[in-house]
Write a protein that holds these residues in place. Sequence first.
Motif, PDB file in Angstrom:
ATOM      1  N   THR A  16       0.819  -1.214   0.000  1.00  0.00           N
ATOM      2  CA  THR A  16       0.000   0.000   0.000  1.00  0.00           C
ATOM      3  C   THR A  16       0.853   1.265   0.000  1.00  0.00           C
ATOM      4  O   THR A  16       0.365   2.342  -0.355  1.00  0.00           O
ATOM      5  N   SER A  17       2.127   1.154   0.392  1.00  0.00           N
ATOM      6  CA  SER A  17       2.989   2.333   0.381  1.00  0.00           C
ATOM      7  C   SER A  17       3.208   2.871  -1.028  1.00  0.00           C
ATOM      8  O   SER A  17       3.580   4.033  -1.216  1.00  0.00           O
ATOM      9  N   PHE A  18       2.956   2.036  -2.052  1.00  0.00           N
ATOM     10  CA  PHE A  18       3.177   2.456  -3.439  1.00  0.00           C
ATOM     11  C   PHE A  18       1.917   3.000  -4.107  1.00  0.00           C
ATOM     12  O   PHE A  18       1.976   3.497  -5.231  1.00  0.00           O
ATOM     13  N   GLU A  56       8.820  -4.379  -9.605  1.00  0.00           N
ATOM     14  CA  GLU A  56       9.771  -3.619  -8.798  1.00  0.00           C
ATOM     15  C   GLU A  56       9.195  -3.219  -7.446  1.00  0.00           C
ATOM     16  O   GLU A  56       9.918  -3.136  -6.448  1.00  0.00           O
ATOM     17  N   CYS A  57       7.879  -2.996  -7.388  1.00  0.00           N
ATOM     18  CA  CYS A  57       7.235  -2.684  -6.114  1.00  0.00           C
ATOM     19  C   CYS A  57       7.259  -3.897  -5.189  1.00  0.00           C
ATOM     20  O   CYS A  57       7.526  -3.776  -3.987  1.00  0.00           O
ATOM     21  N   LYS A  58       7.002  -5.051  -5.763  1.00  0.00           N
ATOM     22  CA  LYS A  58       7.023  -6.279  -4.962  1.00  0.00           C
ATOM     23  C   LYS A  58       8.423  -6.568  -4.430  1.00  0.00           C
ATOM     24  O   LYS A  58       8.584  -6.983  -3.273  1.00  0.00           O
ATOM     25  N   ILE A  59       9.422  -6.315  -5.248  1.00  0.00           N
ATOM     26  CA  ILE A  59      10.805  -6.539  -4.809  1.00  0.00           C
ATOM     27  C   ILE A  59      11.148  -5.598  -3.657  1.00  0.00           C
ATOM     28  O   ILE A  59      11.736  -6.008  -2.646  1.00  0.00           O
ATOM     29  N   ALA A  71       9.683   0.950   2.655  1.00  0.00           N
ATOM     30  CA  ALA A  71       9.495   0.675   1.231  1.00  0.00           C
ATOM     31  C   ALA A  71       9.379   1.952   0.405  1.00  0.00           C
ATOM     32  O   ALA A  71       9.665   1.946  -0.795  1.00  0.00           O
ATOM     33  N   GLN A  72       8.973   3.045   1.033  1.00  0.00           N
ATOM     34  CA  GLN A  72       8.836   4.309   0.290  1.00  0.00           C
ATOM     35  C   GLN A  72      10.116   5.145   0.338  1.00  0.00           C
ATOM     36  O   GLN A  72      10.124   6.291  -0.121  1.00  0.00           O
ATOM     37  N   ASN A  73      11.203   4.576   0.878  1.00  0.00           N
ATOM     38  CA  ASN A  73      12.515   5.248   0.923  1.00  0.00           C
ATOM     39  C   ASN A  73      12.433   6.639   1.552  1.00  0.00           C
ATOM     40  O   ASN A  73      12.804   7.639   0.933  1.00  0.00           O
ATOM     41  N   PRO A  74      11.979   6.712   2.798  1.00  0.00           N
ATOM     42  CA  PRO A  74      11.840   8.034   3.422  1.00  0.00           C
ATOM     43  C   PRO A  74      13.184   8.593   3.872  1.00  0.00           C
ATOM     44  O   PRO A  74      14.133   7.856   4.141  1.00  0.00           O
ATOM     45  N   ARG A  75      13.268   9.905   3.952  1.00  0.00           N
ATOM     46  CA  ARG A  75      14.442  10.539   4.546  1.00  0.00           C
ATOM     47  C   ARG A  75      14.167  10.908   6.003  1.00  0.00           C
ATOM     48  O   ARG A  75      15.090  11.191   6.772  1.00  0.00           O
ATOM     49  N   ILE A  76      12.872  10.915   6.362  1.00  0.00           N
ATOM     50  CA  ILE A  76      12.437  11.226   7.731  1.00  0.00           C
ATOM     51  C   ILE A  76      11.382  10.211   8.147  1.00  0.00           C
ATOM     52  O   ILE A  76      10.514   9.842   7.336  1.00  0.00           O
ATOM     53  N   ILE A  77      11.437   9.743   9.397  1.00  0.00           N
ATOM     54  CA  ILE A  77      10.369   8.919   9.959  1.00  0.00           C
ATOM     55  C   ILE A  77       9.823   9.627  11.193  1.00  0.00           C
ATOM     56  O   ILE A  77      10.575  10.002  12.096  1.00  0.00           O
ATOM     57  N   LEU A  78       8.516   9.835  11.206  1.00  0.00           N
ATOM     58  CA  LEU A  78       7.820  10.402  12.353  1.00  0.00           C
ATOM     59  C   LEU A  78       7.093   9.261  13.056  1.00  0.00           C
ATOM     60  O   LEU A  78       6.370   8.493  12.412  1.00  0.00           O
ATOM     61  N   ALA A  79       7.282   9.133  14.357  1.00  0.00           N
ATOM     62  CA  ALA A  79       6.660   8.039  15.102  1.00  0.00           C
ATOM     63  C   ALA A  79       5.879   8.622  16.271  1.00  0.00           C
ATOM     64  O   ALA A  79       6.444   9.273  17.153  1.00  0.00           O
ATOM     65  N   ASP A  80       4.562   8.406  16.257  1.00  0.00           N
ATOM     66  CA  ASP A  80       3.668   8.971  17.266  1.00  0.00           C
ATOM     67  C   ASP A  80       3.272   7.876  18.258  1.00  0.00           C
ATOM     68  O   ASP A  80       2.396   7.069  17.988  1.00  0.00           O
ATOM     69  N   GLU A  81       3.954   7.835  19.405  1.00  0.00           N
ATOM     70  CA  GLU A  81       3.729   6.822  20.443  1.00  0.00           C
ATOM     71  C   GLU A  81       3.764   5.398  19.872  1.00  0.00           C
ATOM     72  O   GLU A  81       2.825   4.619  20.063  1.00  0.00           O
TER      73      GLU A  81
END
Length: 256
Positions: A102-104, A121-124, A161-171
């Motif tokens: 679903t990230s794609f 490529e998405c599955k990989i 999977a979406q190759n983020p440069r930032i991860i926000l984590a809420d609790e």
Amino acid sequence: MIVFDHVCKTYPNGVKGLDDVSLKIGQGEFVGIIGLSGAGKSTLIRAVNRMHDITEGVLMVDDTDVSTLRGKALRRFRRGIGMIFQSFNLVTRTTVMKNVLTSFVPDLPFWRVLLGIFPKECKIRALEALDKMGILEKAYTRVDQLSGGQQQRVALARTLAQNPRIILADEPVAALDPVTARQVMDDFSDINRTMNITVLINIHHVDLALEYVDRIIGIRAGRIVFDGPASEVDDDVLKRIYGEAGVPERSSDAAL
């Protein structure tokens, strides 16, 4: 680089979620945000990807003024920022693999999404993300058959999977037992260290924050009252953040 420049957020009922917040967060930092419930921790996190609009000041992410983004530009911007929630936000009646795929969805034609046909490529990339999180063998297991810790790892794999440069984590560990919470915090630490991804984590458990993150931002009534290395957080700092009556226990078992 994330830059808050005199940022305020006032909700329609008049409550100030953020009150004149100014701070800079560099690429690759691992930052914990602590404070009482309602202090503004979630508001601070969610302003970064504009889940909450600010009402005053300027918020810049990698030289982009977040408030100016609209439509496709906002969607593209959010692709570079992963979001992890306490409740995992997974579709529990389907497989791990489908959840990660679903990230794609934002990048695919509608007909592919409608028919559930994802490019190779998405599955990989989805399988690679699951492998990084150590749950590749669960790819075709239904999510509702997994433990809470495994479900949070699926959420992390979906974000990776979406190759983020930032991860926000809420609790992200609030719903987990103490042992599993530490395992998930280990995952965040590994991602931050090995992939140079900036991690901002809003966390209720002070001891976990002090054990894992490099930098602590303490927030009280929407204002930043401490910003510094985790090693400098002592009882006086905690009183500044939580007040005399609200200072949390310092033992790990009590904190969890």
